[in-house]
Design a protein around this motif. Structure first.
Motif, PDB file in Angstrom:
ATOM      1  N   SER A 125      23.077  58.479  30.016  1.00  0.00           N
ATOM      2  CA  SER A 125      21.527  58.653  28.944  1.00  0.00           C
ATOM      3  C   SER A 125      21.921  58.880  27.418  1.00  0.00           C
ATOM      4  O   SER A 125      21.621  58.600  27.056  1.00  0.00           O
ATOM      5  CB  SER A 125      20.590  58.862  29.373  1.00  0.00           C
ATOM      6  N   VAL A 126      23.023  60.063  27.609  1.00  0.00           N
ATOM      7  CA  VAL A 126      23.926  60.782  26.652  1.00  0.00           C
ATOM      8  C   VAL A 126      23.824  59.711  25.754  1.00  0.00           C
ATOM      9  O   VAL A 126      24.223  59.442  24.337  1.00  0.00           O
ATOM     10  CB  VAL A 126      25.097  61.504  27.025  1.00  0.00           C
ATOM     11  N   VAL A 127      24.901  58.414  25.872  1.00  0.00           N
ATOM     12  CA  VAL A 127      25.254  57.114  25.496  1.00  0.00           C
ATOM     13  C   VAL A 127      24.201  56.390  24.693  1.00  0.00           C
ATOM     14  O   VAL A 127      24.023  56.540  23.842  1.00  0.00           O
ATOM     15  CB  VAL A 127      26.248  56.147  25.728  1.00  0.00           C
ATOM     16  N   MET A 128      23.658  56.292  25.741  1.00  0.00           N
ATOM     17  CA  MET A 128      21.815  55.334  24.860  1.00  0.00           C
ATOM     18  C   MET A 128      21.314  56.206  23.728  1.00  0.00           C
ATOM     19  O   MET A 128      20.879  55.830  22.520  1.00  0.00           O
ATOM     20  CB  MET A 128      21.236  55.699  26.211  1.00  0.00           C
ATOM     21  N   GLN A 129      21.102  57.711  23.824  1.00  0.00           N
ATOM     22  CA  GLN A 129      20.550  58.703  22.907  1.00  0.00           C
ATOM     23  C   GLN A 129      21.768  58.644  21.581  1.00  0.00           C
ATOM     24  O   GLN A 129      20.932  58.509  20.285  1.00  0.00           O
ATOM     25  CB  GLN A 129      20.489  59.754  23.491  1.00  0.00           C
ATOM     26  N   GLN A 130      22.803  58.246  21.930  1.00  0.00           N
ATOM     27  CA  GLN A 130      23.437  57.731  20.652  1.00  0.00           C
ATOM     28  C   GLN A 130      23.063  56.950  19.806  1.00  0.00           C
ATOM     29  O   GLN A 130      23.225  56.843  18.334  1.00  0.00           O
ATOM     30  CB  GLN A 130      25.036  57.757  21.266  1.00  0.00           C
TER      31      GLN A 130
END
Length: 452
Positions: A317-322
């Motif tokens: 999810s962290v990468v998806m937010q980026q």
């Protein structure tokens, strides 16, 4: 091809995989990998994101511990004692066993923090008794599915932990904010159950006996103690949510292992799961059925499987937010929502987004995708961030009983044997009640913020 065209193609492919039943982690993961090339992020970035999440967030350790707590509560027999107490309190009302099932969901949720565990545990326990007691089997299964929605609202909540991590909010405050709304959800569904059962004449009544209620309350003391231990420790600041989860796990293991030999000696092999109306003797009520030490690894392994499915989603999810930030998705939605009006218009539009997303996504990916986009917009027009967290997650919990996804409907169908499609008609009254509570909580912030 332009970045927009590639984004559309990869999103359509991911949607196709999702519709074919590919696990959501793989769907999101494949989309993230493909889109990393579109926005010029290296694949090393995914590894850095996972490392940052799981080496710096002490709060996330509470998630697998609360999942384990739910399994321990179920295997030890404490969940059955809580159900017996709820039935003793409500069995004298029309539809009392159904109302007790919802009440038991609320009590179990206050220890487990999981919607699916709540639905599976209480559904498997209460559905046969409800059918035997004169309820329609479809309504009985729908009751278990609806009751499980409070699993992520009444603290401790696994999704509140994830939301707090994503939005940098105090998990302790989020837990406290969920108490009154969670209780309102339980009461709203119980009133709905009572009305439906009165109209249809479902359920047999039992005579109210104060001494029976007192005895079953005493018999459920271990469950109440576990609930109180978590809330007392967090509310007074004696320990963090993660420490509370660890303490509760230790408490459940010790109680289960010590109680089992004594319980079997006193009970002489009779199964406590035979009947909710059975009231054990005073000495027997101090103990629970428990489990053997050799059973503990299987309980831990089952909880680890569930945590193992959730943890990678949080990392990705962290990468998806980026990626969404680089694509300008947040700015586009913010421009659209703030252009339609003020506080209430933005709040209602955010709720609509959450409701629609909840129809096709489970609460965790829904939170991962939508919360970082919607929460800042809501806060920018004056919505308290803790209040919005409760609004957001109640909307996510309603998604558990809305088709076509409706995870709780699938879980209830699996544990009761009632086909998924046959549940839909009987889930509608509960859905209406939960939406009414959702709107009440949204427009009366005090209900969320009174205890924080």
């Amino acid at each position: 091809m332009t970045d927009g065209t590639l984004t559309l193609i990869f999103s359509l492919i991911a949607s196709g995989f999702f519709m074919l039943g590919v696990p959501i982690f793989l769907v999101i993961g494949l989309w993230v990998v493909a889109m990393s090339f579109v926005v010029d992020l290296t694949l090393d970035n995914i590894g850095y994101a996972f490392s940052a999440v799981f080496t710096t967030s002490f709060a996330l350790l509470a998630m697998p511990l609360f999942i384990l707590t739910g399994d321990l509560i179920n295997r030890s027999g404490i969940a059955h004692r809580l159900s017996s107490f709820a039935y003793a309190c409500l069995g004298w009302l029309r539809g009392g066993l159904g109302m007790a099932s919802i009440g038991a969901c609320g009590l179990f949720a206050a220890i487990s923090g999981s919607n699916s565990a709540t639905t599976a545990t209480i559904g498997a326990m209460m559905h046969p008794r409800m059918v035997k007691n004169g309820f329609d089997e479809r309504f009985a299964a729908a009751t278990a599915a609806a009751g499980g929605t409070v699993g992520i609202i009444i603290p401790p909540s696994i999704i509140f932990i994830v939301y707090g991590f994503l939005m940098n909010l105090s998990i302790s405050e989020l837990f406290l904010a969920g108490i009154i709304p969670g209780a309102l959800m339980v009461v709203g569904m119980q009133i709905t159950c009572w009305i439906v059962c009165r109209v249809n004449g479902w359920g047999h009544l039992i005579r109210f006996q104060f001494d029976r209620m007192l005895k079953t309350a005493f018999g459920a003391w271990l469950g109440f103690f576990a609930i109180g231990l978590v809330l007392w420790g967090i509310y007074t600041g004696k320990f963090s949510p993660t420490e509370a989860a660890g303490v509760t796990v230790g408490f459940c293991v010790i109680v289960a292992l010590i109680s089992r030999p004594l319980y079997r000696l006193i009970n002489r092999g009779q199964s406590e799961n035979e009947d909710l109306t059975r009231v054990p003797g005073w000495i027997e009520m101090v103990l629970v059925e428990g489990f053997r030490l050799r059973d503990l690894p299987s309980v831990v392994l089952n909880s680890a499987r569930i945590a193992g499915m959730l943890a990678p989603l949080i990392g990705i999810s962290v990468v998806m937010q980026q990626i969404l930030s680089l694509l300008g998705a947040k700015d586009a939605i913010e421009t659209f929502m703030t252009g339609i009006g003020g506080y209430y218009a933005v709040l209602l539009m955010a709720m609509a987004f959450v409701f629609i997303a909840g129809m096709v996504l489970e609460s965790l990916p829904n939170t991962i995708i939508m919360a970082p986009i919607l929460a800042p917009i809501a806060v920018s027009v004056g919505v308290d961030p803790v209040h919005f967290a409760v609004i957001f997650l109640i909307g996510g919990s309603i998604g558990f009983i809305t088709p076509p996804y409706g995870l709780n409907l699938y879980v209830a169908s699996g544990v009761t044997g009632v086909p998924y499609m046959r549940l839909l008609k009987y889930i509608v009254p509960y859905l209406i009640a939960l939406i009414a509570v959702w709107l009440l909580v949204a427009f009366v912030p005090w209900l969320s913020l009174a205890l924080t």
